[in-house]
Enzyme design. Structure first.
Site, PDB file in Angstrom:
ATOM      1  N   TRP A   1       0.801  -1.213   0.000  1.00 19.99           N
ATOM      2  CA  TRP A   1       0.000   0.000   0.000  1.00 19.99           C
ATOM      3  C   TRP A   1       0.841   1.275   0.000  1.00 19.99           C
ATOM      4  O   TRP A   1       0.433   2.290  -0.550  1.00 19.99           O
ATOM      5  CB  TRP A   1      -0.934   0.009   1.217  1.00 19.99           C
ATOM      6  CG  TRP A   1      -1.875  -1.153   1.198  1.00 19.99           C
ATOM      7  CD1 TRP A   1      -1.763  -2.321   1.877  1.00 19.99           C
ATOM      8  CD2 TRP A   1      -3.060  -1.263   0.413  1.00 19.99           C
ATOM      9  NE1 TRP A   1      -2.807  -3.170   1.584  1.00 19.99           N
ATOM     10  CE2 TRP A   1      -3.629  -2.534   0.681  1.00 19.99           C
ATOM     11  CE3 TRP A   1      -3.724  -0.421  -0.473  1.00 19.99           C
ATOM     12  CZ2 TRP A   1      -4.805  -2.981   0.102  1.00 19.99           C
ATOM     13  CZ3 TRP A   1      -4.895  -0.860  -1.056  1.00 19.99           C
ATOM     14  CH2 TRP A   1      -5.432  -2.119  -0.772  1.00 19.99           C
ATOM     15  N   VAL A   2       1.963   1.207   0.633  1.00 17.26           N
ATOM     16  CA  VAL A   2       2.882   2.346   0.657  1.00 17.26           C
ATOM     17  C   VAL A   2       4.235   1.849   0.173  1.00 17.26           C
ATOM     18  O   VAL A   2       4.814   0.919   0.754  1.00 17.26           O
ATOM     19  CB  VAL A   2       3.011   2.948   2.081  1.00 17.26           C
ATOM     20  CG1 VAL A   2       3.987   4.120   2.066  1.00 17.26           C
ATOM     21  CG2 VAL A   2       1.660   3.376   2.608  1.00 17.26           C
ATOM     22  N   ALA A   3       4.733   2.453  -0.884  1.00 17.18           N
ATOM     23  CA  ALA A   3       5.976   1.979  -1.482  1.00 17.18           C
ATOM     24  C   ALA A   3       7.140   2.079  -0.505  1.00 17.18           C
ATOM     25  O   ALA A   3       7.268   3.040   0.257  1.00 17.18           O
ATOM     26  CB  ALA A   3       6.298   2.781  -2.739  1.00 17.18           C
TER      27      ALA A   3
ATOM     28  N   HIS B   1       6.146   8.599  -6.319  1.00 20.39           N
ATOM     29  CA  HIS B   1       5.881   9.948  -5.811  1.00 20.39           C
ATOM     30  C   HIS B   1       7.183  10.725  -5.600  1.00 20.39           C
ATOM     31  O   HIS B   1       7.188  11.957  -5.675  1.00 20.39           O
ATOM     32  CB  HIS B   1       5.087   9.885  -4.508  1.00 20.39           C
ATOM     33  CG  HIS B   1       3.647   9.553  -4.710  1.00 20.39           C
ATOM     34  ND1 HIS B   1       2.732  10.452  -5.222  1.00 20.39           N
ATOM     35  CD2 HIS B   1       2.957   8.399  -4.487  1.00 20.39           C
ATOM     36  CE1 HIS B   1       1.533   9.881  -5.287  1.00 20.39           C
ATOM     37  NE2 HIS B   1       1.649   8.636  -4.851  1.00 20.39           N
TER      38      HIS B   1
ATOM     39  N   GLU C   1      -4.713   0.571  -7.715  1.00 16.98           N
ATOM     40  CA  GLU C   1      -4.914   1.950  -7.279  1.00 16.98           C
ATOM     41  C   GLU C   1      -5.535   2.755  -8.418  1.00 16.98           C
ATOM     42  O   GLU C   1      -4.831   3.335  -9.240  1.00 16.98           O
ATOM     43  CB  GLU C   1      -3.598   2.585  -6.847  1.00 16.98           C
ATOM     44  CG  GLU C   1      -2.970   1.927  -5.624  1.00 16.98           C
ATOM     45  CD  GLU C   1      -1.737   2.660  -5.121  1.00 16.98           C
ATOM     46  OE1 GLU C   1      -1.351   3.681  -5.743  1.00 16.98           O
ATOM     47  OE2 GLU C   1      -1.160   2.222  -4.113  1.00 16.98           O
TER      48      GLU C   1
ATOM     49  N   HIS D   1      -4.144   6.438  -8.813  1.00 15.12           N
ATOM     50  CA  HIS D   1      -2.722   6.761  -8.996  1.00 15.12           C
ATOM     51  C   HIS D   1      -2.386   6.889 -10.491  1.00 15.12           C
ATOM     52  O   HIS D   1      -2.481   5.919 -11.241  1.00 15.12           O
ATOM     53  CB  HIS D   1      -1.856   5.663  -8.372  1.00 15.12           C
ATOM     54  CG  HIS D   1      -0.386   5.939  -8.419  1.00 15.12           C
ATOM     55  ND1 HIS D   1       0.355   6.284  -7.307  1.00 15.12           N
ATOM     56  CD2 HIS D   1       0.498   5.922  -9.453  1.00 15.12           C
ATOM     57  CE1 HIS D   1       1.616   6.460  -7.650  1.00 15.12           C
ATOM     58  NE2 HIS D   1       1.728   6.241  -8.947  1.00 15.12           N
TER      59      HIS D   1
END
Length: 307
Positions: free
Chosen positions: A218-220, A227, A277, A280
């Site tokens: 979920w979070v790189a 990002h 996502e 994104h």
């Protein structure tokens, strides 16, 4: 008497002059008629030559066609075995052509596929290939994007920012409202978000290793986040239901025109190693984006096929 003679002489002279003038006029008429006749003959002669030339060409074409037919007739197989052999040769030639076509297709410049011709004058055209950052490809250590504000506290790389503003305005003209809820992040900020997600899973009872694995979906992991490149933005919502919105429908239809792609499609999770996502979007340039979106690829597949 002298006066009468003078008058007769004058009348004779006038008569003679008239005769001379008449003869000259007749001669001129004859000459004119002669010239006209010669001109007509010349025109008729030219037409006859053209007709003759055309006839010759037609005749030669007919002979050539007939010769071709005779050659085709003489080259037809005389037995079923010969026919099968000819069919096999034709099949081999077709396979060879396809193979050649596939080979040339894999080496052609990005943007020349079914997505249509590439216009290098497109303001969102990118000559270089997109930089791939994912769990298997870390961001270069010396990477420092030039970012600009796109409203609020959000920033994007300069080219991505210009494309975003145009896309947002175009959507607004169509009655669709788009906004950014996450954009460029520093590596430090990405590390904070990742660690927070890890702690959430640990609080749920996950081990350290499992918590990191789940958090990474979920979070790189720091160094693998798009990002941090400045080219990625999360739009409108962080809920999967965003795929049912009119914003998502508009983006699917128009985002490639402005150089953006849906970075993590639902059917590519096994390849991207990132959960679906629908919010994104990543800027890659219109020439790359049109192929990726039209062919249903993810960035990893595109680079493997065209890079």
């Amino acid at each position: 008497m002298e006066k009468r003679k003078a008058k007769r002489y004058t009348r004779r002279q006038v008569r003679r002059n008239r005769i001379i003038a008449f003869c000259c006029l007749v001669a001129l008429c004859i000459l004119l008629i002669f010239l006209i006749v010669q001109g007509i003959k010349g025109l008729l002669g030219g037409d006859e030559e053209n007709t003759g030339s055309s006839s010759t060409v037609v005749s030669q074409s007919a002979k050539s066609s007939q010769s071709s037919k005779d050659a085709d007739s003489s080259s037809q197989p005389s037995s079923d075995a010969s026919s099968a052999s000819s069919s096999e040769d034709s099949s081999q030639q077709t396979d060879s052509s396809r193979s050649s076509g596939d080979s040339s297709g894999s080496s052609k410049a990005p943007g020349s596929s079914s997505a249509g011709p590439v216009d290098s004058n497109d303001p969102y055209y990118e000559a270089s290939m997109p930089l791939l950052v994912n769990p298997d490809n870390l961001m270069p250590e010396d990477y420092k994007p030039t970012v600009v504000s796109v409203g609020g506290n959000y920033k994007l790389e300069t080219r991505a920012a210009a494309a975003w503003k145009k896309m947002q305005a175009a959507a607004s003209n169509d009655g669709v409202s788009l906004w950014i809820i996450s954009a460029y992040r520093t590596l430090e900020r990405q590390t904070e978000l990742y660690n927070e997600k890890v702690e959430e899973y640990k609080a749920l009872g996950y081990s350290e290793a499992d918590a990191k694995a789940e958090a990474g979906k979920w979070v790189a992991v720091p160094g693998t986040s798009e990002h941090c490149l400045g080219y990625a933005a999360d739009l409108c919502s962080l809920e999967e239901s965003f795929e049912n919105s009119n914003q998502f429908a508009w983006l699917q239809k128009h985002c490639a025109q402005y150089g953006f792609i849906l970075r993590y499609p639902k059917d590519k999770v096994d390849i991207t190693k990132i959960s679906y996502e629908p919010w994104h979007y990543r800027y890659v340039g219109s020439n790359h984006a049109q192929i990726i979106m039209s062919e249903g690829l993810c960035l990893e597949e595109y680079l493997e096929q065209y890079a």
